[in-house]
Design an enzyme around this catalytic site. Sequence first.
Site, short mmCIF file in Angstrom:
data_model
loop_
_atom_site.label_atom_id
_atom_site.label_comp_id
_atom_site.label_asym_id
_atom_site.label_seq_id
_atom_site.Cartn_x
_atom_site.Cartn_y
_atom_site.Cartn_z
N ARG A 38 0.83 -1.22 0.00
CA ARG A 38 0.00 0.00 0.00
C ARG A 38 0.86 1.26 0.00
O ARG A 38 0.44 2.29 -0.54
CB ARG A 38 -0.94 -0.01 1.20
CG ARG A 38 -2.02 -1.02 0.98
CD ARG A 38 -3.12 -0.87 1.98
NE ARG A 38 -4.26 -1.64 1.53
CZ ARG A 38 -5.16 -2.17 2.33
NH1 ARG A 38 -5.07 -2.00 3.63
NH2 ARG A 38 -6.17 -2.86 1.83
N LYS A 206 -21.32 -14.93 -0.68
CA LYS A 206 -22.73 -14.58 -0.54
C LYS A 206 -23.36 -13.86 -1.72
O LYS A 206 -22.79 -12.90 -2.24
CB LYS A 206 -22.89 -13.68 0.68
CG LYS A 206 -22.71 -14.39 2.00
CD LYS A 206 -23.15 -13.44 3.06
CE LYS A 206 -23.06 -14.01 4.44
NZ LYS A 206 -23.10 -12.92 5.41
N GLY A 361 -10.40 -8.54 -1.91
CA GLY A 361 -9.26 -9.14 -1.24
C GLY A 361 -8.95 -10.56 -1.70
O GLY A 361 -7.79 -10.90 -1.97
N GLY A 384 -13.98 -2.99 -1.02
CA GLY A 384 -15.32 -2.44 -0.79
C GLY A 384 -15.64 -1.32 -1.76
O GLY A 384 -16.73 -1.25 -2.33
P1 AMP Z 1 -16.33 -13.04 -0.32
O1 AMP Z 1 -15.66 -12.43 0.88
O2 AMP Z 1 -17.78 -12.90 -0.36
O3 AMP Z 1 -15.65 -12.67 -1.63
O4 AMP Z 1 -16.12 -14.60 -0.15
C1 AMP Z 1 -14.86 -15.19 -0.09
C2 AMP Z 1 -14.97 -16.47 0.64
O5 AMP Z 1 -15.90 -17.30 0.01
C3 AMP Z 1 -13.67 -17.20 0.69
O6 AMP Z 1 -13.22 -17.25 2.01
C4 AMP Z 1 -14.03 -18.59 0.16
O7 AMP Z 1 -13.48 -19.62 0.94
C5 AMP Z 1 -15.54 -18.61 0.29
N1 AMP Z 1 -16.13 -19.57 -0.67
C6 AMP Z 1 -15.92 -19.62 -1.99
N2 AMP Z 1 -16.58 -20.64 -2.53
C7 AMP Z 1 -17.23 -21.26 -1.52
C8 AMP Z 1 -18.07 -22.41 -1.47
N3 AMP Z 1 -18.39 -23.11 -2.56
N4 AMP Z 1 -18.56 -22.75 -0.25
C9 AMP Z 1 -18.25 -22.05 0.84
N5 AMP Z 1 -17.46 -20.96 0.85
C10 AMP Z 1 -16.96 -20.57 -0.32
#
Ligand code: AMP
Length: 406
Positions: A38, A206, A361, A384
């Site tokens: 950074r 999510k 990230g 974000g």
């Molecule tokens: P996000 O912060 O929403 O971008 O989500 C990232 C996280 O989603 C990472 O820590 C991944 O391990 C998790 N992730 C990705 N694919 C899956 C999956 N099929 N089931 C559960 N967690 C997941």
Amino acid sequence: MPKLSIRDLSLEHKHVLIRVDFNVPLSEDGTQIMEDTRIRETLPTLEYALRHRAKVILASHLGRPKGKPNSKMSLRPVVDRLRQLLDQHLDQSVNVGFSPDCVGKTAEETTCMLESGQVLLLENLRFHAEEEKNDPAFARELAKLCELYVNDAFGSAHRAHASTEGITHFVEQSAAGLLMEKELNYLGKALRDPDKPFIAILGGAKVSDKIEVIQNLLGKVDALLIGGGMAYTFLKARGQNVGKSLLEADKLDVAREAMDTAAKRGARFLLPVDHILADKFAADAHTQAFSGNGDFPADWMALDIGPKTIRLFVDEISRARTIVWNGPMGVFEMPAFAHGTMQVAQAVANNTVATSIVGGGDSVAAVYQAGVAEKITHISTGGGASLEFLEGKKLPGVEALTEKTS
Ligand code: AMP
């Protein structure tokens, strides 16, 4: 409306407060910098300001000190590292000072003594609760230190804080730094005028985190490629039982709606067609490949996309001319479920004719893990902030900058 850039300002002999993002990871005791990307990323802006003989005042937050001074979150360790980096980058010795408070008498006196071509780093802005509250009196105190304001902290631009928004009301000109400008140019062009085919690859845990991005991109992309945990809510919405995979039951309607909108707007909505299933959420889980539209075995969960999906996604990626990627395709932190994400990272990097933009990230970590970061056109510094930009929202830290008149 385009905003002023630091290149539009006349900097010579002026006190210029540059909001940077020096939120670097520190050792447990707060004395060592563990990773300095950074700081490095701000060097072009700092070089520009110093070569134009500005008196450079740097302001940043670090960690979450909750409005109180905390020696483990002091920016003091950054001074030496910044001096070393500037010396190397400019090939000359740069004077870098430190003010133990970001406002008040100490800050005012030290900035007064600053000479052209010198740098003063202010202590952590978040040692004052007023920073995150966007308190006007605090913003005015910060503004007292300078004649010109530059925001180079894209990662904080989605927050209306005193140092990102409030301060702009008390200075004559507020401009984007070179890093901020680069972020806005790449992300802005992707949304406004992308080279086609334009695809977005979205993954991560999510649907609720990404649904607004999906909704905003649906009118713009040729195809959406969905992987990661969020894919299973969409598959369920299409009628497939997904066993113990991640599922947001309260998002089935919005998922269905998004797929209907995609169909109406002619955007292809690509979901995984096969999966790597696991019998538990663990690195040493038993696994099996699963293909097709049938129901998953009830006690199993999908933790990665399968080989057919990888081929499908790689093919789309190789034909695209603009690629936006945010979110991993599986639980890539566990080697057994990292393959899909690594293959997507490779494919994005291999498409050297496309403009590729990676944000968030986890996907940024994935391109480094795959060793292909250098082949990505633009790696966004703000997770974000880049998501909110892709959602079509206005970022307060950008909106507040002075408009370019000609
Ligand atoms: P996000 O912060 O929403 O971008 O989500 C990232 C996280 O989603 C990472 O820590 C991944 O391990 C998790 N992730 C990705 N694919 C899956 C999956 N099929 N089931 C559960 N967690 C997941």
